[in-house]
Design a protein around this motif. Structure first.
Motif, PDB file in Angstrom:
ATOM      1  N   ALA A  60      49.640  39.615  19.744  1.00  0.00           N
ATOM      2  CA  ALA A  60      50.679  39.226  20.710  1.00  0.00           C
ATOM      3  C   ALA A  60      50.108  39.217  22.122  1.00  0.00           C
ATOM      4  O   ALA A  60      50.414  38.318  22.925  1.00  0.00           O
ATOM      5  CB  ALA A  60      51.866  40.178  20.613  1.00  0.00           C
ATOM      6  N   LEU A  61      49.273  40.197  22.442  1.00  0.00           N
ATOM      7  CA  LEU A  61      48.654  40.229  23.769  1.00  0.00           C
ATOM      8  C   LEU A  61      47.693  39.059  23.959  1.00  0.00           C
ATOM      9  O   LEU A  61      47.596  38.505  25.056  1.00  0.00           O
ATOM     10  CB  LEU A  61      47.934  41.559  23.992  1.00  0.00           C
ATOM     11  N   ALA A  62      46.999  38.690  22.897  1.00  0.00           N
ATOM     12  CA  ALA A  62      46.092  37.539  22.985  1.00  0.00           C
ATOM     13  C   ALA A  62      46.882  36.254  23.230  1.00  0.00           C
ATOM     14  O   ALA A  62      46.477  35.405  24.034  1.00  0.00           O
ATOM     15  CB  ALA A  62      45.265  37.423  21.710  1.00  0.00           C
ATOM     16  N   LEU A  63      48.019  36.123  22.562  1.00  0.00           N
ATOM     17  CA  LEU A  63      48.883  34.949  22.794  1.00  0.00           C
ATOM     18  C   LEU A  63      49.413  34.944  24.224  1.00  0.00           C
ATOM     19  O   LEU A  63      49.451  33.895  24.876  1.00  0.00           O
ATOM     20  CB  LEU A  63      50.050  34.942  21.806  1.00  0.00           C
ATOM     21  N   GLU A 100      48.036  36.318  26.840  1.00  0.00           N
ATOM     22  CA  GLU A 100      46.913  36.013  27.728  1.00  0.00           C
ATOM     23  C   GLU A 100      46.621  34.515  27.752  1.00  0.00           C
ATOM     24  O   GLU A 100      46.399  33.927  28.815  1.00  0.00           O
ATOM     25  CB  GLU A 100      45.684  36.795  27.273  1.00  0.00           C
ATOM     26  N   ALA A 101      46.644  33.877  26.590  1.00  0.00           N
ATOM     27  CA  ALA A 101      46.389  32.428  26.513  1.00  0.00           C
ATOM     28  C   ALA A 101      47.498  31.654  27.213  1.00  0.00           C
ATOM     29  O   ALA A 101      47.232  30.683  27.942  1.00  0.00           O
ATOM     30  CB  ALA A 101      46.278  32.000  25.057  1.00  0.00           C
ATOM     31  N   TRP A 102      48.740  32.073  27.020  1.00  0.00           N
ATOM     32  CA  TRP A 102      49.860  31.368  27.652  1.00  0.00           C
ATOM     33  C   TRP A 102      49.789  31.512  29.166  1.00  0.00           C
ATOM     34  O   TRP A 102      50.023  30.558  29.903  1.00  0.00           O
ATOM     35  CB  TRP A 102      51.192  31.906  27.116  1.00  0.00           C
ATOM     36  N   LEU A 103      49.477  32.713  29.643  1.00  0.00           N
ATOM     37  CA  LEU A 103      49.373  32.938  31.082  1.00  0.00           C
ATOM     38  C   LEU A 103      48.235  32.134  31.706  1.00  0.00           C
ATOM     39  O   LEU A 103      48.347  31.678  32.838  1.00  0.00           O
ATOM     40  CB  LEU A 103      49.186  34.421  31.390  1.00  0.00           C
ATOM     41  N   ALA A 104      47.151  31.972  30.967  1.00  0.00           N
ATOM     42  CA  ALA A 104      46.036  31.167  31.475  1.00  0.00           C
ATOM     43  C   ALA A 104      46.459  29.712  31.647  1.00  0.00           C
ATOM     44  O   ALA A 104      46.026  29.033  32.579  1.00  0.00           O
ATOM     45  CB  ALA A 104      44.843  31.270  30.535  1.00  0.00           C
ATOM     46  N   GLY A 151      54.161  32.123  34.667  1.00  0.00           N
ATOM     47  CA  GLY A 151      53.982  33.475  34.131  1.00  0.00           C
ATOM     48  C   GLY A 151      54.325  34.548  35.150  1.00  0.00           C
ATOM     49  O   GLY A 151      55.012  35.517  34.831  1.00  0.00           O
ATOM     50  N   VAL A 152      53.871  34.365  36.367  1.00  0.00           N
ATOM     51  CA  VAL A 152      54.180  35.332  37.426  1.00  0.00           C
ATOM     52  C   VAL A 152      55.688  35.330  37.712  1.00  0.00           C
ATOM     53  O   VAL A 152      56.296  36.391  37.871  1.00  0.00           O
ATOM     54  CB  VAL A 152      53.366  35.035  38.705  1.00  0.00           C
ATOM     55  N   ALA A 153      56.291  34.155  37.741  1.00  0.00           N
ATOM     56  CA  ALA A 153      57.735  34.070  38.007  1.00  0.00           C
ATOM     57  C   ALA A 153      58.544  34.739  36.902  1.00  0.00           C
ATOM     58  O   ALA A 153      59.479  35.506  37.179  1.00  0.00           O
ATOM     59  CB  ALA A 153      58.154  32.609  38.162  1.00  0.00           C
ATOM     60  N   VAL A 154      58.180  34.487  35.655  1.00  0.00           N
ATOM     61  CA  VAL A 154      58.891  35.110  34.526  1.00  0.00           C
ATOM     62  C   VAL A 154      58.707  36.626  34.567  1.00  0.00           C
ATOM     63  O   VAL A 154      59.655  37.392  34.379  1.00  0.00           O
ATOM     64  CB  VAL A 154      58.405  34.523  33.177  1.00  0.00           C
ATOM     65  N   TYR A 155      57.479  37.053  34.845  1.00  0.00           N
ATOM     66  CA  TYR A 155      57.208  38.484  34.947  1.00  0.00           C
ATOM     67  C   TYR A 155      58.054  39.108  36.055  1.00  0.00           C
ATOM     68  O   TYR A 155      58.648  40.172  35.864  1.00  0.00           O
ATOM     69  CB  TYR A 155      55.720  38.733  35.220  1.00  0.00           C
TER      70      TYR A 155
END
Length: 148
Positions: free
Chosen positions: A6-9, A11-15, A21-25
């Motif tokens: 899940a963390l790998a997914l 990381e790939a999505w954030l890249a 990603g920052v906005a959702v976070y």
């Protein structure tokens, strides 16, 4: 089930979607903060997901926003009234409010120390919102400084 895939997914999505990603976070962090969920795991996730430097910048912006949002919400929902009982029965609350009221310069020191205290951040902000002597600019600067 392992967390690593899940963390790998993530990381790939954030890249592929760094701004989204920052906005959702940021939105998720503020919502969790306002519901008084401990946010330390979210802060650690920011470090993993964005890297140290970017996570530091994100947290320097998002955490004060979360503090201010909860501060306003608590005041709007009547924190002063609801925490009246706490003020009457808790000596520490009375002492803190009295010290801030007597010496406005002390408010910076007191609020900063409260922001640094090892207590759930949301509860601290609600407690500060209950004190009429705590002003928003003081909370904003102290929460941003305590984040560092």
């Amino acid at each position: 089930p392992s967390v690593l895939p899940a963390l790998a997914l993530l990381e790939a999505w954030l890249a592929a979607h760094p701004i989204v990603g920052v906005a959702v976070y940021a939105v998720l962090f503020v919502v969790l903060f306002m519901t008084l969920v401990p946010t330390t795991p979210m802060e650690l996730l920011a470090g993993y997901a964005f890297g140290f430097r970017e996570a530091l910048v994100v947290m320097l912006l998002v955490k004060p926003v979360a503090h201010v949002a909860l501060f306003f919400t608590a005041r709007r929902l009547g924190a002063r009234h609801l925490f009246g009982v706490l003020r009457e029965r808790a000596r520490l609350f009375r002492a803190l409010e009295s010290a801030i009221g007597e010496d406005p310069a002390a408010s910076w020191q007191m609020v900063f120390l409260v922001c640094l205290a090892y207590l759930p951040a949301g509860a601290k902000v609600c407690g500060l919102a209950a004190m009429a002597t705590v002003r928003l600019p003081v909370l904003l600067v102290c929460s941003a400084t305590a984040t560092i």
